[in-house]
Design an enzyme around this catalytic site. Structure first.
Site, PDB file in Angstrom:
ATOM      1  N   LYS A  13       3.947  -9.691   7.128  1.00 15.14           N
ATOM      2  CA  LYS A  13       4.169 -10.686   6.063  1.00 15.14           C
ATOM      3  C   LYS A  13       5.661 -10.786   5.698  1.00 15.14           C
ATOM      4  CE  LYS A  13       1.468  -8.703   2.954  1.00 15.14           C
ATOM      5  NZ  LYS A  13       0.871  -7.602   3.712  1.00 15.14           N
ATOM      6  N   ARG A  88      -2.978 -10.433  -4.512  1.00 12.49           N
ATOM      7  CA  ARG A  88      -3.705  -9.459  -3.696  1.00 12.49           C
ATOM      8  C   ARG A  88      -5.114  -9.240  -4.215  1.00 12.49           C
ATOM      9  NH1 ARG A  88       1.306  -6.543  -1.680  1.00 12.49           N
ATOM     10  NH2 ARG A  88       0.687  -5.308   0.095  1.00 12.49           N
ATOM     11  N   ARG A 127       7.425   1.577  11.551  1.00 12.51           N
ATOM     12  CA  ARG A 127       8.268   0.713  10.715  1.00 12.51           C
ATOM     13  C   ARG A 127       9.416   1.526  10.090  1.00 12.51           C
ATOM     14  NH1 ARG A 127       5.477  -3.224   6.534  1.00 12.51           N
ATOM     15  NH2 ARG A 127       4.543  -1.350   5.648  1.00 12.51           N
ATOM     16  N   ARG A 162       9.348   4.021   4.713  1.00 14.13           N
ATOM     17  CA  ARG A 162       8.816   3.829   3.360  1.00 14.13           C
ATOM     18  C   ARG A 162       7.895   4.993   3.007  1.00 14.13           C
ATOM     19  NH1 ARG A 162       6.454  -2.226   2.792  1.00 14.13           N
ATOM     20  NH2 ARG A 162       4.807  -1.055   1.772  1.00 14.13           N
ATOM     21  N   ARG A 173      -4.597   1.945   2.092  1.00 12.08           N
ATOM     22  CA  ARG A 173      -4.136   0.580   1.813  1.00 12.08           C
ATOM     23  C   ARG A 173      -4.982  -0.436   2.575  1.00 12.08           C
ATOM     24  NH1 ARG A 173       1.745   1.514   3.570  1.00 12.08           N
ATOM     25  NH2 ARG A 173       2.030  -0.723   3.400  1.00 12.08           N
TER      26      ARG A 173
HETATM   27  P1  AMP Z   1       4.136  -4.316   0.133  1.00  9.50           P
HETATM   28  O1  AMP Z   1       5.590  -4.099   0.199  1.00  9.50           O
HETATM   29  O2  AMP Z   1       3.745  -5.761  -0.060  1.00  9.50           O
HETATM   30  O3  AMP Z   1       3.392  -3.659   1.260  1.00  9.50           O
HETATM   31  O4  AMP Z   1       3.636  -3.571  -1.222  1.00  9.50           O
HETATM   32  C1  AMP Z   1       3.760  -2.183  -1.375  1.00  9.50           C
HETATM   33  C2  AMP Z   1       2.798  -1.701  -2.444  1.00  9.50           C
HETATM   34  O5  AMP Z   1       3.134  -2.294  -3.713  1.00  9.50           O
HETATM   35  C3  AMP Z   1       1.339  -2.068  -2.217  1.00  9.50           C
HETATM   36  O6  AMP Z   1       0.679  -1.171  -1.341  1.00  9.50           O
HETATM   37  C4  AMP Z   1       0.801  -1.997  -3.641  1.00  9.50           C
HETATM   38  O7  AMP Z   1       0.588  -0.653  -4.038  1.00  9.50           O
HETATM   39  C5  AMP Z   1       1.942  -2.551  -4.467  1.00  9.50           C
HETATM   40  N1  AMP Z   1       1.801  -4.028  -4.612  1.00  9.50           N
HETATM   41  C6  AMP Z   1       2.575  -4.984  -4.019  1.00  9.50           C
HETATM   42  N2  AMP Z   1       2.131  -6.209  -4.368  1.00  9.50           N
HETATM   43  C7  AMP Z   1       1.067  -6.019  -5.186  1.00  9.50           C
HETATM   44  C8  AMP Z   1       0.155  -6.885  -5.849  1.00  9.50           C
HETATM   45  N3  AMP Z   1       0.240  -8.221  -5.716  1.00  9.50           N
HETATM   46  N4  AMP Z   1      -0.815  -6.331  -6.619  1.00  9.50           N
HETATM   47  C9  AMP Z   1      -0.915  -4.999  -6.771  1.00  9.50           C
HETATM   48  N5  AMP Z   1      -0.121  -4.118  -6.131  1.00  9.50           N
HETATM   49  C10 AMP Z   1       0.873  -4.606  -5.357  1.00  9.50           C
END
Ligand code: AMP
Length: 221
Positions: A13, A88, A127, A162, A173
């Site tokens: 994404k 999400r 990654r 990360r 996740r």
């Molecule tokens: P990402 O960088 O998009 O993979 O997000 C990393 C982490 O941030 C996710 O695994 C969630 O724990 C949290 N997170 C990101 N976006 C959201 C969202 N829209 N709602 C809830 N948690 C989020």
């Protein structure tokens, strides 16, 4: 124009969103990036978010929705935004529709990325991300390695893994994605704005190919 990037963790994404940002000239907003920045700075939000993120869980809806609502009022996203990682949950999607409607906007396109499960873990474990918060470039040691080991091609900063990219957290996740986020595919299918793209090395289709597809699709719409 409001574009949403949907898809399980590791489908790319962020990579596609950054490419679309360059090609379309509209800003990418990643809720994950906002949380990581706050975690690094040790803000109240960062301390709260870390409790959920480190376990592979979603940050609560009320916290996340408020952040996005405030962010959408900033002038740099007035003409368009690519929401990367939001919504999400169905609750977040419903609230987003209301937030946009109040501002005379709507979701225009939802890019739903899919990748075979077995490739997802491999992609995430390989990654690496740039440690410079202003840069945040993303690499994959196999599919898109940096030119110099452990250094960012763009800014020369150190690359890091990360904290939530461990195999155990990734499995959690993924489970959360299927339970809480995947119903959004149907939600947006019903709205008629879903564009599903397969990202997979098995068909030689990666983020840059998907970004090109999306741009040509948007031109046709
Ligand atoms: P990402 O960088 O998009 O993979 O997000 C990393 C982490 O941030 C996710 O695994 C969630 O724990 C949290 N997170 C990101 N976006 C959201 C969202 N829209 N709602 C809830 N948690 C989020």
């Amino acid at each position: 124009m409001v574009i949403i990037m949907l898809g399980a963790p590791g489908t790319g994404k962020g990579t596609v969103a950054v490419l679309l940002q360059e090609k379309l000239g509209i800003k990418q907003v990643s809720t994950g990036d906002i949380f990581r920045k706050n975690m690094k700075e040790g803000t109240e939000l960062g301390v709260l978010a870390e409790k959920y993120i480190s376990k592979g869980n979603l940050v609560p809806d009320d916290v996340t929705i408020k952040i996005v609502e405030d962010r959408l009022d900033q002038p740099d996203v007035e003409n368009g935004v690519i929401l990367d990682g939001f919504p999400r949950t169905v609750k977040q999607a419903e609230e987003l529709d209301k937030i946009l409607a109040k501002r005379g906007k709507k979701v225009d396109k939802v890019i739903n990325l899919t990748t075979p499960d077995e490739e997802i873990i491999e992609r995430i474990v390989n990654r690496r991300v740039c440690s410079n918060q202003e840069c945040k470039a993303v690499y994959n040691l196999v599919l898109n390695p940096p030119k110099q080991e452990n250094l960012c091609d763009k800014c020369g900063s150190k690359l890091v893994t990360r904290k939530d990219d461990t195999e155990e957290t990734v499995r959690k996740r993924l489970a959360n994605y299927f339970e809480q986020t995947s119903p959004l595919v149907e939600y947006y299918e019903k709205q008629g704005n879903l564009l599903t793209e397969l990202v997979s090395k098995s068909i030689n289709k990666l983020g840059k190919d998907v970004a090109e597809d999306v741009v040509s699709q948007l031109k046709k719409d």
